[in-house]
Structures are given as structure tokens and as C-alpha cells.
Design an enzyme around this catalytic site. Structure first.
Site, PDB file in Angstrom:
ATOM      1  N   PRO A   1     -33.689  -8.591   9.948  1.00 24.28           N
ATOM      2  CA  PRO A   1     -34.415  -9.838  10.195  1.00 24.28           C
ATOM      3  C   PRO A   1     -33.491 -11.024  10.474  1.00 24.28           C
ATOM      4  CG  PRO A   1     -34.426  -9.326   7.841  1.00 24.28           C
ATOM      5  CD  PRO A   1     -33.698  -8.207   8.522  1.00 24.28           C
TER       6      PRO A   1
ATOM      7  N   ALA B   1     -26.823  -6.613   4.087  1.00 20.87           N
ATOM      8  CA  ALA B   1     -25.940  -5.887   5.006  1.00 20.87           C
ATOM      9  C   ALA B   1     -25.677  -4.492   4.430  1.00 20.87           C
ATOM     10  CB  ALA B   1     -24.631  -6.659   5.164  1.00 20.87           C
TER      11      ALA B   1
ATOM     12  N   GLY C   1     -31.981  -4.943  16.211  1.00 22.06           N
ATOM     13  CA  GLY C   1     -30.887  -5.856  15.852  1.00 22.06           C
ATOM     14  C   GLY C   1     -29.824  -5.814  16.934  1.00 22.06           C
ATOM     15  N   GLY C   2     -28.615  -6.240  16.548  1.00 21.18           N
ATOM     16  CA  GLY C   2     -27.535  -6.302  17.536  1.00 21.18           C
ATOM     17  C   GLY C   2     -26.557  -5.150  17.384  1.00 21.18           C
ATOM     18  N   ASP C   3     -25.348  -5.343  17.937  1.00 21.48           N
ATOM     19  CA  ASP C   3     -24.324  -4.295  17.886  1.00 21.48           C
ATOM     20  C   ASP C   3     -23.921  -3.979  16.442  1.00 21.48           C
ATOM     21  OD1 ASP C   3     -24.183  -4.076  20.668  1.00 21.48           O
ATOM     22  OD2 ASP C   3     -22.810  -5.778  20.796  1.00 21.48           O
ATOM     23  N   GLY C   4     -23.941  -5.003  15.582  1.00 19.17           N
ATOM     24  CA  GLY C   4     -23.564  -4.803  14.176  1.00 19.17           C
ATOM     25  C   GLY C   4     -24.573  -3.898  13.488  1.00 19.17           C
TER      26      GLY C   4
ATOM     27  N   ARG D   1     -22.015 -19.010  18.601  1.00 23.13           N
ATOM     28  CA  ARG D   1     -20.730 -19.004  17.883  1.00 23.13           C
ATOM     29  C   ARG D   1     -19.623 -18.365  18.718  1.00 23.13           C
ATOM     30  NH1 ARG D   1     -23.719 -14.706  16.017  1.00 23.13           N
ATOM     31  NH2 ARG D   1     -22.708 -12.775  15.347  1.00 23.13           N
TER      32      ARG D   1
ATOM     33  N   GLY E   1     -17.448  -5.670  16.661  1.00 22.75           N
ATOM     34  CA  GLY E   1     -17.985  -6.877  16.030  1.00 22.75           C
ATOM     35  C   GLY E   1     -17.735  -6.959  14.537  1.00 22.75           C
TER      36      GLY E   1
HETATM   37  N1  LIG Z   1     -31.012  -8.089   5.643  1.00 24.57           N
HETATM   38  C1  LIG Z   1     -29.769  -8.396   6.010  1.00 24.57           C
HETATM   39  N2  LIG Z   1     -29.162  -9.490   5.489  1.00 24.57           N
HETATM   40  C2  LIG Z   1     -27.919  -9.839   5.881  1.00 24.57           C
HETATM   41  N3  LIG Z   1     -27.172  -9.146   6.788  1.00 24.57           N
HETATM   42  C3  LIG Z   1     -27.745  -8.067   7.324  1.00 24.57           C
HETATM   43  C4  LIG Z   1     -29.054  -7.631   6.971  1.00 24.57           C
HETATM   44  N4  LIG Z   1     -29.352  -6.514   7.684  1.00 24.57           N
HETATM   45  C5  LIG Z   1     -28.276  -6.254   8.445  1.00 24.57           C
HETATM   46  N5  LIG Z   1     -27.300  -7.169   8.231  1.00 24.57           N
HETATM   47  C6  LIG Z   1     -25.956  -7.280   8.873  1.00 24.57           C
HETATM   48  O1  LIG Z   1     -26.006  -8.310   9.844  1.00 24.57           O
HETATM   49  C7  LIG Z   1     -24.924  -8.118  10.757  1.00 24.57           C
HETATM   50  C8  LIG Z   1     -25.246  -8.708  12.125  1.00 24.57           C
HETATM   51  O2  LIG Z   1     -26.390  -8.116  12.608  1.00 24.57           O
HETATM   52  P1  LIG Z   1     -26.717  -7.814  14.129  1.00 24.57           P
HETATM   53  O3  LIG Z   1     -25.731  -6.948  14.732  1.00 24.57           O
HETATM   54  O4  LIG Z   1     -28.131  -7.326  14.111  1.00 24.57           O
HETATM   55  O5  LIG Z   1     -26.728  -9.246  14.836  1.00 24.57           O
HETATM   56  P2  LIG Z   1     -25.603 -10.102  15.549  1.00 24.57           P
HETATM   57  O6  LIG Z   1     -24.322 -10.012  14.817  1.00 24.57           O
HETATM   58  O7  LIG Z   1     -26.189 -11.440  15.756  1.00 24.57           O
HETATM   59  O8  LIG Z   1     -25.468  -9.434  16.959  1.00 24.57           O
HETATM   60  P3  LIG Z   1     -24.251  -8.677  17.681  1.00 24.57           P
HETATM   61  O9  LIG Z   1     -23.752  -7.652  16.699  1.00 24.57           O
HETATM   62  O10 LIG Z   1     -24.887  -8.063  18.898  1.00 24.57           O
HETATM   63  O11 LIG Z   1     -23.192  -9.696  18.017  1.00 24.57           O
HETATM   64  C9  LIG Z   1     -24.720  -6.623  10.817  1.00 24.57           C
HETATM   65  O12 LIG Z   1     -23.355  -6.348  10.669  1.00 24.57           O
HETATM   66  C10 LIG Z   1     -25.525  -6.063   9.649  1.00 24.57           C
HETATM   67  O13 LIG Z   1     -24.707  -5.265   8.811  1.00 24.57           O
HETATM   68  C1  LIG Z   2     -12.520 -19.455  27.863  1.00 33.92           C
HETATM   69  C2  LIG Z   2     -13.589 -18.488  27.535  1.00 33.92           C
HETATM   70  C3  LIG Z   2     -13.682 -17.363  28.521  1.00 33.92           C
HETATM   71  C4  LIG Z   2     -14.849 -16.447  28.250  1.00 33.92           C
HETATM   72  C5  LIG Z   2     -14.652 -15.088  28.854  1.00 33.92           C
HETATM   73  C6  LIG Z   2     -15.858 -14.229  28.697  1.00 33.92           C
HETATM   74  C7  LIG Z   2     -15.530 -12.781  28.586  1.00 33.92           C
HETATM   75  C8  LIG Z   2     -16.690 -12.051  27.981  1.00 33.92           C
HETATM   76  C9  LIG Z   2     -16.388 -10.611  27.661  1.00 33.92           C
HETATM   77  C10 LIG Z   2     -17.408 -10.079  26.703  1.00 33.92           C
HETATM   78  C11 LIG Z   2     -16.997  -8.771  26.146  1.00 33.92           C
HETATM   79  C12 LIG Z   2     -17.904  -8.319  25.050  1.00 33.92           C
HETATM   80  C13 LIG Z   2     -17.410  -7.106  24.404  1.00 33.92           C
HETATM   81  C14 LIG Z   2     -18.329  -6.688  23.314  1.00 33.92           C
HETATM   82  C15 LIG Z   2     -17.998  -6.645  22.053  1.00 33.92           C
HETATM   83  C16 LIG Z   2     -18.954  -6.250  20.982  1.00 33.92           C
HETATM   84  O1  LIG Z   2     -18.571  -5.015  20.446  1.00 33.92           O
HETATM   85  C17 LIG Z   2     -18.939  -7.268  19.834  1.00 33.92           C
HETATM   86  C18 LIG Z   2     -20.104  -7.011  18.913  1.00 33.92           C
HETATM   87  O2  LIG Z   2     -21.282  -7.459  19.467  1.00 33.92           O
HETATM   88  N1  LIG Z   2     -19.037  -8.626  20.334  1.00 33.92           N
HETATM   89  C19 LIG Z   2     -18.046  -9.490  20.209  1.00 33.92           C
HETATM   90  O3  LIG Z   2     -17.033  -9.221  19.640  1.00 33.92           O
HETATM   91  C20 LIG Z   2     -18.258 -10.863  20.820  1.00 33.92           C
HETATM   92  C21 LIG Z   2     -17.164 -11.177  21.808  1.00 33.92           C
HETATM   93  C22 LIG Z   2     -17.483 -12.459  22.555  1.00 33.92           C
HETATM   94  C23 LIG Z   2     -16.347 -12.867  23.408  1.00 33.92           C
HETATM   95  C24 LIG Z   2     -16.544 -14.221  24.078  1.00 33.92           C
END
Ligand SMILES: Nc1ncnc2c1ncn2[C@@H]1O[C@H](COP(=O)(O)OP(=O)(O)OP(=O)(O)O)[C@@H](O)[C@H]1O
Ligand SMILES: CCCCCCCCCCCCC/C=C/[C@@H](O)[C@H](CO)NC(=O)CCCCC
Ligand SMILES: [Ca+2]
Length: 554
Positions: free
Chosen positions: A148, A182, A205-208, A320, A515
Site C-alpha cells: 500500500p 517491508a 507495487g514497484g521493483d522493490g 526522489r 533498488g
Molecule cells: N506495508 C509496507 N510498509 C512499508 N514498506 C513496505 C510495505 N510493503 C512493502 N514494503 C517495501 O516497500 C519498498 C518499496 O516498494 P515498491 O517497490 O512497491 O515501491 P517503490 O520503491 O516506490 O518503487 P520502485 O521499486 O519501482 O522504485 C519495497 O522494498 C518493499 O519491501
Molecule cells: C542529470 C540526470 C540525468 C538523468 C539520466 C536518466 C537515466 C535514467 C536511467 C534509468 C535506469 C533505471 C534502471 C532501473 C533500476 C531499478 O532496478 C531501480 C529500482 O526500481 N531503480 C532505481 O534505482 C532508480 C534509478 C533512477 C535513476 C535516475
């Protein structure tokens, strides 16, 4: 192509017009009878004939008998006298199916067919359902985990409003767990979940969050098979359950690189139709300890520093990464160390060959058949292939290993545009120390069509294993050697001593592992070919293929 034999053919109404509707085991097609008569003998160009429509049966989501709402329904009120065949169609069924829209996005369209006889309506519904039941690759029961708090904190909303209705339409039963902390999903999968009940696991959710699910499943498999995850030499046991990703995070690169979009409806539809995309996984070790698995990016230097800085800004959501990206770029830190790698051999292409991994990728298919005959299972022991390792020492702004393209909305072609999802390799990208302006040029090429590897300070290798040792640890090991009486390292030892004296020890970065920040900087990495499967099919080519008989996109 051999013509498929017809299962059904009837004249049915769609929106008060009469259509000839046919079903064979591959395609449901309907053509407007009047338009067809008008065009007899004339060639019509284009993917679909005027007034003719079709849907591959494998892209039908569901069929449902419909309460009739045709203009001729017997309501007890005044009715017009039937004047056309359409007016006498009192029974109806609706077919829900996949339709492709913009940029690899899918949505669920529907068409309602009206029939004059209830028995005919039932026959159609039953026959279509029988065809759908033959598709044993489709999941019937799923375990869903929702984070969430990922991305913009809309995971629950996205699931409830966009995904749950599609699963329910497709008669998929679900057990849904909204995570409370988490690693909740990882631990539940690893130790508690009754996996026999399910045909797949869905991650909202995302990559995490995806990484949590993947770790839970992979570790559970190894535990059950008695495989020691700490040993880099071990051949890991592949996971039987497929994982579906409903994107609700900040980067969502695993979803983007395997589906082609970050659209929750598209992902839900790929799950319903039972797609299957194998994927490589890297195991990351420090000495004899397993640290983590990675499917997308293992990045030291730039991406490690962006992540370290951005973790303090989680409250900002996806923005961020932009703030930390600019800040890290301006700091322009470089790191010294040694990278060693085992290059990939065989017909695995190169990171610069422009052969992008797409649906049905031939490179990944070849790796799959090699895996079946045990050809790419390189249980390489260090001693055996010592001389095939390439060693590079230097000062780097970034060391990135991309096991897939890592395409995402920030970088639509990704960190390594020709990396493959399931070839058993990772693309190791070394960005050596260069000017700020040159590094900016390199980074900006991730966002446009220019080749980001076409710089004198960038090298890229397709590898199966690699290691990294930061410079300060090399010094440490030399101190050990010196203490134990070894000679010939005097010069380096001298430098290390001097650094300690002046306090300017070479700085170190962190590894960004999909990530997550790794707790060690000296790592050993091995790619495991096709260890997991996703409910995806890779990115589809934009080109549409036409069935010569139905003019259907196939
Ligand atoms: N209920 C929860 N409360 C806090 N953290 C959580 C919970 N459930 C999952 N998480 C953690 O939150 C972290 C981030 O989650 P998620 O990957 O979904 O989003 P994000 O970081 O915004 O996206 P991305 O990974 O794509 O950059 C994950 O590493 C996961 O372990
Ligand atoms: C001066 C600024 C120049 C900007 C250049 C942009 C280049 C973008 C390349 C993006 C590559 C993403 C690779 C993915 C990594 C994921 O496993 C990881 C988890 O979600 N994300 C990040 O680490 C998040 C990484 C975010 C990087 C900006
Ligand atoms: Ca790969």
C-alpha cells in the site's frame, strides 16, 4: 497456413445489424452480411476488411449470457413489428476480449451478439467456454500481495478499481494480502504460504515489491530442493509458479521491460491470458555468503549513490530519483577498483548488436534449448577457468550490470537496449572517469535514440559472471600479504599507507541491487538462466501480422 475447421457458424445481430459469426478453435470472427455482399469480388486492403472483425480465441477474456436489452425485447409495452432479422433477436451473449491500444497497452473490449433462439445463445456460450477451458496455461487461482506504500501509495486503489474486476470477469479466484511491513510478502512466501493452492503470485507495487516476491519464491524453491544459496557454484532450482506484476511503484522497470508499458490493466490482461516469460536472475555473493538476487540493475557508483541519497527522500515518492539524480551527477564522484568477468560465449549476440529482445526472442529461445541439454549450465569453478577471466582495473564513475534492458519511462530503451530477458547473461557497463560534460552526454543518451555506448570512456561486455573489488580492499589484502611476509607489493602498500596518513582514503560507493542497497562493496555475481517466469510475453513488435483467412491480427 491450414484453414481451421469451424466449430460454429450462425447469423447473429450486433447493434441491430446482421453478422455472419464463425468460431474455430483459433478465431472468433464476425462480418457484416450487407457490407460483405456489397464488396463481393472487390479486394479490400488493410488489416481488417470493412465490416469484418475477429479476435483470437486465446485473447478472449470471458463470455457471458446477457439479460437481453435489444430493441425487440418483450417488455409488455408497445413493440414495433419486426421488420428486419435484427428485430427478432431476443437472446444475447457478450464476449470480452483483449484489444491493443497505444504503446503496448491492452484494454478489455466487449461485443454483444443477439440471437433469436435461447438454445442457440446457450450453444455459443458453452462452445466458447469449452474453448477457453482448453487453455490450460491460464491461471485459475492467484495469491496477490499489495504494497500500500509503493510509488504514489495507490497500490490498493489500483488493484480494487482496475485489476480485481478483470480477475473476477475471468473467474479467477484470489487470496489478497495487503502487506503490513517491508519483507512481509517475502517472509510469507518463504515460510508460510500454501503454494500448492495457486497457479501464480501477483505483486502490486514497484521493483522493490517484485524483488520481495521473487526472493520469497526463489528461496522457498531452494530450501525445498536442498540447494545451498550461499554457494555461487550451485545450480539453482527454477520456480514453477509464475509472477504477475501490477505496476504501482516508482520505476517499475521489470514490468516496463517485460510488457512494454506500466499500465495495470495491460498487466492484468497478460495474467488472465496466461502469458509466460522466462527471466534470468543474478545471485550476488560476498565471499561464501549469499547477499541478494537481482533481475534488473546492479549498479555501483552513480546508481548506487542515487539510490543511497534517494532513500532519505522516500517521502517525495517517485520524484526522489530526479532530485537525487541531479545531486549525484553534480557531485561527480569516481571510484577505484577491479572488475573481473567471464565473457559470454556462443550465439548470444553483443550488447551493441541492436538485436532487441522482443516477444519470442530467438536468442532467448536458443538459450532455453541450450539449458534443456545442459549446455549453458556453467558450474565454473575458479580454478578451471582462471585464464578465461578478463580483469580490468580503473577509476569508474559507474559500474552497471543490466540483466535486462532496464527500460522504464525515464529511459524508454533502457540502460542496455539490447540486453535479453532470458539469455543467461548480463551486460556489464563500465563508465570510466571522464569530464562532467562527457558523463552528462552519456546519461542523456539513455533518454534519446543515440547510442550510450559510443563514447571512448564507456565499455560494455556481455558476461555470465563477474566480480568487483574496491581499491581500498585490494590495499587491505596487500597489507595482509605484506604482514605475512610476501614481497613485490611494496609500491601499492606504500600508497595505502600514505592514504591512511593523509586521511584521503579512496572513497567507496554502494551497490544498487534492483533498488536495494547491498551491505558489501566486494561482490561476486553469477547469472542463472531462466530461473523464474512472469505472466508476460516480452515487448511485442509493433507490426501486426494478418491471418490470410480472417484478416485477423495474429
Ligand atoms: N506495508 C509496507 N510498509 C512499508 N514498506 C513496505 C510495505 N510493503 C512493502 N514494503 C517495501 O516497500 C519498498 C518499496 O516498494 P515498491 O517497490 O512497491 O515501491 P517503490 O520503491 O516506490 O518503487 P520502485 O521499486 O519501482 O522504485 C519495497 O522494498 C518493499 O519491501
Ligand atoms: C542529470 C540526470 C540525468 C538523468 C539520466 C536518466 C537515466 C535514467 C536511467 C534509468 C535506469 C533505471 C534502471 C532501473 C533500476 C531499478 O532496478 C531501480 C529500482 O526500481 N531503480 C532505481 O534505482 C532508480 C534509478 C533512477 C535513476 C535516475
Ligand atoms: Ca539477460
Amino acid at each position: 497456413m491450414e484453414k481451421q475447421s469451424r466449430l460454429l457458424c450462425s447469423e447473429l445481430c450486433v447493434q441491430s445489424r446482421l453478422y455472419e459469426v464463425t468460431l474455430n478453435c483459433a478465431i472468433l470472427a464476425w462480418k457484416d452480411i450487407q457490407i460483405a455482399k456489397k464488396h463481393t469480388g472487390r479486394a479490400i486492403y488493410g488489416a481488417v476488411k470493412a465490416g469484418s472483425y475477429c479476435v483470437p480465441v486465446c485473447e478472449i477474456i470471458a463470455v457471458q449470457e446477457k439479460e437481453d436489452d435489444s430493441p425487440c425485447k418483450n417488455t409488455g409495452k408497445w413493440q414495433k413489428v419486426p421488420q428486419s432479422p435484427a428485430d427478432s433477436c431476443q437472446h444475447a451473449f457478450t464476449v470480452f476480449y483483449v484489444e491493443r491500444t497505444r504503446q503496448h497497452c491492452w484494454w478489455c473490449n466487449n461485443v454483444t451478439f443477439h440471437c433469436s433462439e435461447h438454445s442457440l445463445c446457450l450453444l455459443w456460450v458453452q462452445t466458447i467456454r469449452e474453448q477457453l477451458a482448453l487453455m490450460t496455461n491460464r491461471p485459475k487461482s492467484l495469491l496477490v500481495y499489495i504494497n500500500p506504500y509503493g510509488g504514489k501509495q495507490r497500490g490498493k486503489q489500483i488493484y480494487d478499481h482496475k485489476v480485481a474486476p478483470i480477475f473476477s470477469r475471468a473467474s479467477i479466484s484470489t487470496d489478497v494480502i495487503v502487506t503490513e511491513r517491508a519483507n512481509h510478502a517475502r517472509d510469507h512466501l518463504k515460510t508460510e504460504a500454501d503454494l500448492k493452492k495457486y497457479d501464480g503470485v501477483v505483486c502490486v507495487g514497484g521493483d522493490g515489491m517484485f524483488s520481495e516476491i521473487m526472493h520469497g519464491l526463489v528461496s522457498r524453491m531452494q530450501q525445498e530442493a536442498g540447494v545451498d544459496e550461499n554457494s555461487i557454484e550451485e545450480t539453482l532450482m527454477p520456480c514453477g509458479l509464475r509472477i504477475g506484476i501490477i505496476p504501482a511503484g516508482s520505476t517499475d522497470c521489470v514490468c516496463f521491460a517485460t510488457v512494454g508499458s506500466n499500465d495495470p490493466v495491460t498487466s492484468a490482461l497478460h495474467i488472465v491470458v496466461g502469458d509466460s516469460q522466462p527471466m534470468d536472475i543474478c545471485s550476488v555473493h560476498n565471499e561464501d555468503r549469499f547477499l541478494r538476487y537481482s533481475v534488473s540493475l546492479l549498479g555501483y557508483g552513480f546508481y548506487g549513490d542515487v539510490l543511497t541519497d534517494s532513500e532519505r527522500k522516500r517521502w517525495m515518492g517517485p520524484a526522489r530519483y530526479d532530485i537525487s539524480g541531479v545531486k549525484t551527477f553534480l557531485s561527480h564522484r569516481y571510484y577505484e577498483g577491479t572488475v573481473s568477468f567471464l565473457p559470454a560465449e556462443g550465439n548470444l549476440g553483443t550488447p551493441r548488436d541492436k538485436m532487441q529482445c522482443r516477444t519470442g526472442c530467438s536468442v532467448c529461445r536458443q538459450s532455453s534449448s541450450d539449458k534443456l541439454v545442459g549446455k549453458n549450465e556453467d558450474s565454473v569453478s575458479d580454478a578451471e577457468c582462471q585464464d578465461t577471466w578478463t580483469v580490468i582495473r580503473g577509476k569508474f564513475l559507474a559500474i552497471n550490470a543490466a540483466s535486462m534492458s532496464c527500460a522504464c519511462p525515464r529511459s524508454p530503451k533502457g540502460l542496455s537496449p539490447s540486453a535479453h530477458l532470458a539469455d543467461g547473461t548480463t551486460d556489464l557497463i563500465l563508465v570510466r572517469k571522464c569530464s562532467r560534460l562527457d558523463f552528462l552526454r552519456h546519461l542523456l543518451r539513455h533518454t534519446n535514440k543515440d547510442d550510450q555506448f559510443d563514447h571512448s570512456f564507456v565499455e560494455v561486455y556481455r558476461v555470465k559472471q563477474f566480480r568487483f573489488t574496491p581499491r581500498y580492499q585490494e590495499c587491505d589484502s596487500e597489507v595482509d600479504l605484506r604482514d605475512s611476509g610476501a614481497t613485490g607489493k611494496r609500491f601499492l602498500s606504500q600508497i595505502c599507507r600514505e592514504h591512511r596518513a593523509c586521511g584521503c582514503m579512496p572513497s567507496q560507493s554502494n551497490w544498487n541491487c534492483d533498488g536495494e542497497i547491498l551491505p558489501h562493496t566486494a561482490i561476486q555475481v553469477r547469472v542463472h538462466c531462466q530461473l523464474i517466469k512472469l505472466f508476460a510475453r516480452g515487448i511485442e513488435e509493433q507490426q501486426v501480422f494478418e491471418d490470410p483467412y480472417t484478416h485477423c491480427a495474429i
